[in-house]
Motif scaffolding. Structure first.
Motif, mmCIF file in Angstrom:
data_model
loop_
_atom_site.group_PDB
_atom_site.id
_atom_site.type_symbol
_atom_site.label_atom_id
_atom_site.label_comp_id
_atom_site.label_asym_id
_atom_site.label_seq_id
_atom_site.Cartn_x
_atom_site.Cartn_y
_atom_site.Cartn_z
ATOM 1 N N LYS A 2 0.831 -1.192 0.000
ATOM 2 C CA LYS A 2 0.000 0.000 0.000
ATOM 3 C C LYS A 2 0.874 1.254 0.000
ATOM 4 N N ASN A 3 0.394 2.283 -0.681
ATOM 5 C CA ASN A 3 1.032 3.601 -0.679
ATOM 6 C C ASN A 3 2.422 3.615 -1.309
ATOM 7 N N LEU A 4 2.698 2.676 -2.209
ATOM 8 C CA LEU A 4 3.964 2.715 -2.928
ATOM 9 C C LEU A 4 3.888 3.859 -3.948
ATOM 10 N N PRO A 5 4.785 4.844 -3.861
ATOM 11 C CA PRO A 5 4.696 6.004 -4.759
ATOM 12 C C PRO A 5 5.215 5.681 -6.158
ATOM 13 N N ILE A 6 4.309 5.597 -7.118
ATOM 14 C CA ILE A 6 4.660 5.217 -8.488
ATOM 15 C C ILE A 6 4.356 6.362 -9.446
ATOM 16 N N THR A 7 5.295 6.629 -10.354
ATOM 17 C CA THR A 7 5.037 7.540 -11.466
ATOM 18 C C THR A 7 5.218 6.773 -12.770
ATOM 19 N N ILE A 8 4.369 7.083 -13.735
ATOM 20 C CA ILE A 8 4.462 6.432 -15.045
ATOM 21 C C ILE A 8 4.824 7.480 -16.087
ATOM 22 N N GLU A 9 5.728 7.114 -16.983
ATOM 23 C CA GLU A 9 6.397 8.078 -17.867
ATOM 24 C C GLU A 9 6.007 7.883 -19.326
ATOM 25 N N ASN A 10 5.763 9.005 -20.002
ATOM 26 C CA ASN A 10 5.530 8.928 -21.452
ATOM 27 C C ASN A 10 6.810 8.521 -22.168
ATOM 28 N N THR A 11 6.656 7.744 -23.215
ATOM 29 C CA THR A 11 7.813 7.317 -23.987
ATOM 30 C C THR A 11 7.516 7.520 -25.471
ATOM 31 N N TYR A 12 8.219 6.853 -26.317
ATOM 32 C CA TYR A 12 7.999 7.004 -27.757
ATOM 33 C C TYR A 12 8.095 5.640 -28.419
ATOM 34 N N THR A 13 7.530 5.535 -29.602
ATOM 35 C CA THR A 13 7.629 4.300 -30.353
ATOM 36 C C THR A 13 7.832 4.646 -31.822
ATOM 37 N N LYS A 14 8.545 3.791 -32.525
ATOM 38 C CA LYS A 14 8.848 4.052 -33.936
ATOM 39 C C LYS A 14 8.312 2.957 -34.848
ATOM 40 N N GLY A 15 7.383 2.156 -34.318
ATOM 41 C CA GLY A 15 6.868 1.068 -35.132
ATOM 42 C C GLY A 15 7.804 -0.124 -35.069
ATOM 43 N N GLY A 16 7.794 -0.942 -36.092
ATOM 44 C CA GLY A 16 8.582 -2.163 -36.051
ATOM 45 C C GLY A 16 7.772 -3.286 -35.441
ATOM 46 N N HIS B 108 11.165 12.557 -24.834
ATOM 47 C CA HIS B 108 10.281 11.580 -25.470
ATOM 48 C C HIS B 108 9.133 12.272 -26.201
ATOM 49 N N ASP B 109 8.659 13.378 -25.634
ATOM 50 C CA ASP B 109 7.554 14.111 -26.256
ATOM 51 C C ASP B 109 7.987 14.771 -27.559
ATOM 52 N N LEU B 110 9.253 15.120 -27.677
ATOM 53 C CA LEU B 110 9.750 15.683 -28.927
ATOM 54 C C LEU B 110 9.706 14.660 -30.059
ATOM 55 N N ILE B 111 9.861 13.389 -29.696
ATOM 56 C CA ILE B 111 9.872 12.325 -30.705
ATOM 57 C C ILE B 111 8.456 11.860 -31.028
ATOM 58 N N CYS B 112 7.624 11.712 -29.996
ATOM 59 C CA CYS B 112 6.210 11.334 -30.171
ATOM 60 C C CYS B 112 5.344 12.361 -29.442
ATOM 61 N N PRO B 113 5.044 13.491 -30.091
ATOM 62 C CA PRO B 113 4.299 14.551 -29.406
ATOM 63 C C PRO B 113 2.870 14.146 -29.071
ATOM 64 N N SER B 114 2.414 14.607 -27.906
ATOM 65 C CA SER B 114 1.022 14.426 -27.498
ATOM 66 C C SER B 114 0.699 15.523 -26.495
ATOM 67 N N ASN B 115 -0.565 15.748 -26.239
ATOM 68 C CA ASN B 115 -0.977 16.874 -25.389
ATOM 69 C C ASN B 115 -0.961 16.477 -23.910
#
Length: 254
Positions: free
Chosen positions: A134-148, A178-185
């Motif tokens: 319980k209460n484990l502090p987790i952050t999730i990060e945007n990344t990028y993908t190039k297909g394949g 990562h946002d520079l490679i795969c932009p999103s709002n």
């Protein structure tokens, strides 16, 4: 930015000595994010406990890139959950501010056919962690993908709104490179942003350049600073740290 925003740098175990020397020489740095790949890395990190304390550094942990929260094989998924729980136990000598992770990866054709399935796998992954720790502090990060043949999950804001709507205890880590490679709002997630990873690149490769050494513009940086994170991590090659701190000071005067 909020007054208590902590400015940090990123490091792996192998170059932690150099990273801590940078922190020692620059008093504006009061946070460090450390990449941990193996449980035995905790024993190595323990040797730096007093140094980290004396420098008054808060600590974030970047979990392994190989970690796959959308894993479809139950046995392997459980092993990743066990890894995170055991890692947290072995790091109890530090006050960890957050554990940061990517959302994982899937065979591209399977992801295209049923993305919701893999997003639900991630939701379930975090639910199981919460039940055990319980209460484990987790952050999730945007990344990028190039297909394949293999695609990363988490290269658009919709992936994160889906997951964060299902779990109030998880925060967001915005990565500018990562946002520079795969932009999103990602500004849509401003109320969930806890950590910002700052770096620059050419828009095609994750080069980990200093601020304003690639496609990132000064107006982009100012918009990022208005996201008001708790932690800003200069996730870049050490040679760019000093110049990037100067850019930060210019755009965020105390």
């Amino acid at each position: 930015m909020r007054n208590q925003t902590r400015i940090g740098i990123s490091s792996l175990i192998f170059n932690l000595d150099k990273a801590l020397k940078i922190c020692e020489d620059n008093k504006s740095i009061n946070h460090i994010e450390i990449g941990i790949d193996n449980i035995f890395d905790c024993d190595i990190l323990k040797k730096y406990k007093e140094k980290i304390k004396n420098l008054n550094l808060s600590v974030g942990i970047h979990l392994p890139m190989e970690l796959n929260p959308c894993e479809d094989i139950e046995f392997i998924k459980q092993k990743w959950i066990e890894y995170i729980i055991l890692l947290n136990k072995n790091l109890n000598f530090l006050d960890i501010s957050y554990y940061n992770m990517h959302l994982g990866y899937v065979i591209t054709n399977r992801l295209k056919k049923n993305k919701e399935k893999y997003l639900n796998n991630i939701v379930n992954f975090f639910e199981e962690i919460s039940l055990k720790e319980k209460n484990l502090p987790i952050t999730i990060e945007n990344t990028y993908t190039k297909g394949g043949d293999i695609s990363n999950v988490g290269s658009c804001v919709e992936d994160f709104t889906y997951i964060l709507d299902c779990n109030d205890n998880i925060s967001f880590c915005y990565d500018s490179g990562h946002d520079l490679i795969c932009p999103s709002n990602y500004s849509l997630l401003r109320n969930k942003i806890k950590v910002v990873h700052l770096s620059d690149n050419n828009g095609m490769e994750d080069e980990h350049l200093g601020i304003l050494n690639g496609k990132l513009r000064e107006c982009d940086l100012q918009e990022i600073l208005r996201l008001n994170p708790e932690f800003i991590v200069l996730e870049m090659k050490f040679e760019y740290i000093e110049s990037s701190l100067q850019v930060l000071k210019k755009n965020y005067p105390k």
